[in-house]
Motif scaffolding. Structure first.
Motif, PDB file in Angstrom:
ATOM      1  N   GLN A 112      -2.799  -1.215   2.799  1.00 50.87           N
ATOM      2  CA  GLN A 112      -2.192  -0.164   1.981  1.00 50.87           C
ATOM      3  C   GLN A 112      -1.763  -0.718   0.622  1.00 50.87           C
ATOM      4  O   GLN A 112      -1.944  -0.073  -0.405  1.00 50.87           O
ATOM      5  N   ALA A 113      -1.228  -1.932   0.607  1.00 51.20           N
ATOM      6  CA  ALA A 113      -0.776  -2.529  -0.657  1.00 51.20           C
ATOM      7  C   ALA A 113      -1.970  -2.873  -1.547  1.00 51.20           C
ATOM      8  O   ALA A 113      -1.911  -2.716  -2.772  1.00 51.20           O
ATOM      9  N   GLN A 115      -4.752  -1.245  -1.589  1.00 55.25           N
ATOM     10  CA  GLN A 115      -5.181   0.042  -2.143  1.00 55.25           C
ATOM     11  C   GLN A 115      -4.317   0.424  -3.343  1.00 55.25           C
ATOM     12  O   GLN A 115      -4.834   0.785  -4.404  1.00 55.25           O
ATOM     13  N   SER A 116      -2.998   0.307  -3.198  1.00 55.31           N
ATOM     14  CA  SER A 116      -2.102   0.601  -4.324  1.00 55.31           C
ATOM     15  C   SER A 116      -2.415  -0.277  -5.523  1.00 55.31           C
ATOM     16  O   SER A 116      -2.473   0.200  -6.651  1.00 55.31           O
ATOM     17  N   GLU A 119      -5.862   0.503  -7.149  1.00 52.59           N
ATOM     18  CA  GLU A 119      -5.824   1.809  -7.837  1.00 52.59           C
ATOM     19  C   GLU A 119      -5.134   1.676  -9.191  1.00 52.59           C
ATOM     20  O   GLU A 119      -5.469   2.376 -10.131  1.00 52.59           O
ATOM     21  N   PRO A 123      -8.622   1.933 -11.599  1.00 47.90           N
ATOM     22  CA  PRO A 123      -8.677   3.140 -10.768  1.00 47.90           C
ATOM     23  C   PRO A 123     -10.077   3.502 -10.261  1.00 47.90           C
ATOM     24  O   PRO A 123     -10.197   4.036  -9.165  1.00 47.90           O
ATOM     25  N   THR A 124     -11.115   3.221 -11.049  1.00 45.62           N
ATOM     26  CA  THR A 124     -12.435   3.690 -10.630  1.00 45.62           C
ATOM     27  C   THR A 124     -13.264   2.611  -9.932  1.00 45.62           C
ATOM     28  O   THR A 124     -14.435   2.829  -9.635  1.00 45.62           O
ATOM     29  N   ALA A 125     -12.674   1.453  -9.692  1.00 45.67           N
ATOM     30  CA  ALA A 125     -13.444   0.369  -9.064  1.00 45.67           C
ATOM     31  C   ALA A 125     -13.884   0.770  -7.657  1.00 45.67           C
ATOM     32  O   ALA A 125     -13.180   1.494  -6.957  1.00 45.67           O
ATOM     33  N   ARG A 126     -15.066   0.304  -7.279  1.00 39.60           N
ATOM     34  CA  ARG A 126     -15.570   0.561  -5.927  1.00 39.60           C
ATOM     35  C   ARG A 126     -15.924  -0.740  -5.210  1.00 39.60           C
ATOM     36  O   ARG A 126     -16.169  -0.736  -4.018  1.00 39.60           O
ATOM     37  N   ALA A 155      -9.701  -2.019   2.955  1.00 38.94           N
ATOM     38  CA  ALA A 155      -9.027  -1.127   2.007  1.00 38.94           C
ATOM     39  C   ALA A 155     -10.029  -0.180   1.356  1.00 38.94           C
ATOM     40  O   ALA A 155      -9.639   0.710   0.600  1.00 38.94           O
ATOM     41  N   GLY A 156     -11.321  -0.382   1.642  1.00 35.41           N
ATOM     42  CA  GLY A 156     -12.327   0.562   1.161  1.00 35.41           C
ATOM     43  C   GLY A 156     -13.116   0.095  -0.051  1.00 35.41           C
ATOM     44  O   GLY A 156     -13.587   0.908  -0.831  1.00 35.41           O
ATOM     45  N   TYR A 157     -13.267  -1.219  -0.207  1.00 34.43           N
ATOM     46  CA  TYR A 157     -14.039  -1.769  -1.322  1.00 34.43           C
ATOM     47  C   TYR A 157     -15.154  -2.654  -0.782  1.00 34.43           C
ATOM     48  O   TYR A 157     -14.899  -3.509   0.076  1.00 34.43           O
TER      49      TYR A 157
ATOM     50  N   GLN B  56     -17.797   3.643   4.942  1.00 42.69           N
ATOM     51  CA  GLN B  56     -16.370   3.516   4.660  1.00 42.69           C
ATOM     52  C   GLN B  56     -16.066   3.288   3.168  1.00 42.69           C
ATOM     53  O   GLN B  56     -15.227   3.980   2.586  1.00 42.69           O
ATOM     54  N   GLU B  60     -13.971   5.906   0.946  1.00 38.24           N
ATOM     55  CA  GLU B  60     -12.692   5.569   0.312  1.00 38.24           C
ATOM     56  C   GLU B  60     -12.773   5.751  -1.198  1.00 38.24           C
ATOM     57  O   GLU B  60     -11.819   6.206  -1.829  1.00 38.24           O
ATOM     58  N   ARG B  64     -10.472   8.174  -3.452  1.00 35.43           N
ATOM     59  CA  ARG B  64      -9.729   7.719  -4.641  1.00 35.43           C
ATOM     60  C   ARG B  64     -10.018   8.637  -5.834  1.00 35.43           C
ATOM     61  O   ARG B  64      -9.097   9.011  -6.563  1.00 35.43           O
ATOM     62  N   ARG B  68      -7.215  11.034  -7.803  1.00 29.77           N
ATOM     63  CA  ARG B  68      -7.011  10.979  -9.259  1.00 29.77           C
ATOM     64  C   ARG B  68      -7.064  12.386  -9.855  1.00 29.77           C
ATOM     65  O   ARG B  68      -6.291  12.725 -10.734  1.00 29.77           O
ATOM     66  N   GLN B 112       6.704   1.682   2.770  1.00 34.07           N
ATOM     67  CA  GLN B 112       5.892   1.287   1.616  1.00 34.07           C
ATOM     68  C   GLN B 112       5.255   2.519   0.969  1.00 34.07           C
ATOM     69  O   GLN B 112       5.188   2.629  -0.256  1.00 34.07           O
ATOM     70  N   ASN B 419      -5.637   3.046   9.090  1.00 26.04           N
ATOM     71  CA  ASN B 419      -6.273   2.616   7.843  1.00 26.04           C
ATOM     72  C   ASN B 419      -6.987   1.279   7.974  1.00 26.04           C
ATOM     73  O   ASN B 419      -7.226   0.615   6.991  1.00 26.04           O
TER      74      ASN B 419
END
Lengths: 458, 458
Positions: A112-113, A115-116, A119, A123-126, A155-157, B56, B60, B64, B68, B112, B419
């Protein structure tokens, strides 16, 4: 009520272990408790812990203000020392390893951290490229790297590892003791971007502290590099960090109405030094003497009946190399050849020409029947404290460095997260001690954030 | 390897239970596993789950992008139904209760996420007022309220509870079965702000679904009210939400290359209806018939050998009131007086004049030796999935509503976070099923975000 024998099992229990070894380390973790604070001198710390609890809303608001002014680095780990009467950071790592030592129960918190953080940074990174250290034989490091890669992927990257190893000419798959595999691919540059194969993502996560210098291949890329190149050990010095920390600790102490010394290790630094040629020794001795006096004065003020000591470290050293302790001026004046050699080189053979002389902070946390010394290491991603572990070492004393080359410490994952203080519990209850760790570690994080901002300004 | 008897204990183990009752519910939770999917019809779902896992990073990244464009509401819970062949939301609650049913191991995750959310909604806020439902005798609700208050406080915000109860003229302290206390204080208005006592914070968190209408005292305050007043049940209708959801599901399905029906319950709605006066029944029958035909067609397409059914609910109902199921047109044409009375009133005596007719989704997850029916409820704070629980009910069938007034369900906290998908595990492994839940629940969250945006625009 709950039988005491159960101790404080961690979430590890719910993950099927991959190997028998894992099984036992898991059972050990499951059956253990929070390290024991073995000192009668807990007065000021208990006071500090309850003070932090009482002022929690104020402290968190203060931190939020700080992060708005100075965003936190991508990730950081901070070594703390807990002397009972004093709780202070002694090292701040902006390229942390050891992710494999964290409690698996906190993985969701890390994800989760991340992801924060991502972002916010991009913001638009994949996709993310991770650039690790060049230790291909250090399996502890590679386990950490595998965990870090997994966390970013979960985290989805899409995440791949680009190695700077000079002799790597294709993907190298390394099998790890945990049963996982990690794939290193040679980093290559195309125009203003670095990548591997045909993978040139927007974000590059550096997990290499650049002790060996700034790699030219990473200079002036148009990708987001986090943390920035300039904060590597090729440019950063410890007294720079602790200079920022001193200021942060003063501001925090004023807000929280405490003596900043309770959370800040005193330090001094010298000009050029050459341990082999015995140049700069007088300056070193002078500073050691002045620092010991200053510590002695604070010990007297608080009635602490322990000999003061200092720790001398390379200004840009890491990995616990080129570190020594001294309880008197004589000790630094009488260094033998072996000691001088030890102090003259750090990671990747970099020679030591500058040292920081830091107040030694006793570690009065111990673990298990053997009363092994335990030192907390706190992990942060963005401004969130995501967990930590104790370095537990049976063969060392409370005034010794627990992170030195060739030294094997036992990692003991924190049983609880650091972000859930509970005012209905005693100030020294697990969650509250972890909260105190998280507060002090975040002060070091803030100092690091200011270092990075100063880079950008400079 | 790990003895099977250990099951999948949750972190609850590490918290000392406050009462003996807690102790047993804790032991039960500790020894249980993820509910069992008792259907042979898992083909399409397994396909869906592995599809979600495979995509995934793409999913994600898509989320995102969506956040946005349309920021997520402050908090949301989503009731899902898992038929094995279909996984879909059936209710989206923007003022969730049930925080006390979450796994205590996820508290850090909630804390968090609250920090992230409040930093975004109101960066300089230091204090929060929570405005709850007026149920002073519903101890389940008050336990949830106490947990919510604690979570916001532990996130570092001074937090008090401002009650709208008309006859409250001073602070009321209520002792809870958990041993905690919750203090309700009368809300008062001063100029453009609401508060309690002399506490007028920047942020007001609504935990009252406004079934009884918009309280004038909350109109036009200059504080941040999250979620906004306009999204309460006094203005919102279910078919509005599911209209947005249909569109979200179509977009997601196109991106993920699946049939949107696998994640979207079909629905239709009627004009005005009066169950007591038997007005609007023809329209209802026509729509039930049309919807049953549409479901039958999809069941045939996928070879599902089960009778289709529909659920008829008040458009603005909540708390499981005014809900009925029907397997044929005849059932709605032959409502007896008791059934009509049941359908005519919802929470706080609000009368029902509009209904939504929704595809019934079977629940094929069961729990324990009694094969109790289990229905997942997923919790989100900001756009982060922070956990969930199953409503477990022994006395109900797979085609019945598990959330109805006076009905006691057993909450079974999710053992793992939602997650952390793990592609090295089977698609139907715990973490991966929870990930699938988190994906579908976030689609409903996105639909709710678009509802809120439409309010702002309208």
């Amino acid at each position: 009520m709950f039988p005491v024998e159960y101790g404080r099992p961690t979430r590890r229990l719910i993950h099927l272990p991959r190997t028998i070894v894992d099984f036992w380390s898991l059972m050990n973790t499951a059956l253990h408790a929070v390290p024991h604070l073995t000192t009668a001198l807990t007065g000021p710390l208990l006071q500090l812990e309850s003070h932090l609890l009482d002022h929690q809303a104020e402290i968190e608001a203060w931190f939020r203000d700080q992060w708005r002014q100075t965003p936190a680095p991508f990730y950081t780990s901070v070594d703390l020392r807990n002397a009972g009467f004093k709780l202070a950071p002694v090292d701040t790592n902006l390229f942390p390893a050891g992710f494999n030592n964290l409690n698996p129960a906190f993985e969701a918190l890390c994800i989760q951290a991340i992801q924060s953080a991502l972002e916010r940074f991009y913001p638009t990174a994949r996709r993310v490229l991770v650039i690790p250290e060049n230790h291909t034989r250090n399996l502890f490091y590679l386990e950490s790297l595998a965990t870090l890669r997994e966390l970013i992927a979960r985290a989805g990257y899409e995440t791949r590892i680009g190695s700077l190893l000079p002799d790597l000419d294709g993907p190298q798959v390394i099998e790890l003791p945990s049963g996982r595999k990690v794939t290193l691919e040679p980093v290559r540059r195309e125009g203003d971007k670095v990548g591997v194969d045909d993978f040139f993502p927007c974000v590059v996560v550096l997990n290499n502290d650049l002790s060996g210098g700034r790699p030219p291949i990473l200079e002036d890329v148009d990708q987001a590099v986090v943390p920035p190149l300039g904060i590597g050990w090729s440019s950063r010095i410890k007294s720079g960090h602790f200079g920022h920390y001193r200021k942060v600790a003063e501001e925090f102490a004023a807000m929280a109405e405490i003596d900043p010394w309770l959370i800040d290790p005193l330090f001094r630094n010298c000009g050029e030094i050459d341990f082999m040629k015995r140049e700069g020794e007088n300056c070193l001795a002078r500073n050691v003497d002045a620092l010991l006096s200053a510590i002695r004065q604070k010990y007297e003020q608080y009635g602490i009946d322990k000999p003061p000591f200092v720790v001398i470290k390379s200004e840009s050293g890491t990995y616990g190399m080129a570190v020594m302790t001294a309880h008197s001026v004589e000790e630094v004046q009488e260094l033998n050849r072996k000691q001088r050699t030890h102090m003259s080189k750090t990671k990747e053979g970099q020679s030591v020409s500058k040292v920081i002389i830091q107040e030694g902070v006793y570690t009065f946390e111990t673990w298990g029947e053997a009363n092994a010394v335990a030192e907390p290491v706190v992990y942060m991603i963005d401004h969130f404290v995501v967990g930590g572990f104790y370095r537990v070492h049976t063969g060392r004393g409370p005034n010794e460095n627990l992170n030195a080359p060739g030294m094997h410490f036992e990692p003991l994952a924190f049983a609880d997260p650091c972000n859930m203080p509970d005012c209905t519990e005693f100030p020294d209850a697990g969650v509250n001690r972890f909260y105190a760790y998280g507060v002090i570690a975040r002060l070091a994080l803030l100092a690091a954030a200011r270092e990075i901002r100063a880079l950008d300004a400079g």
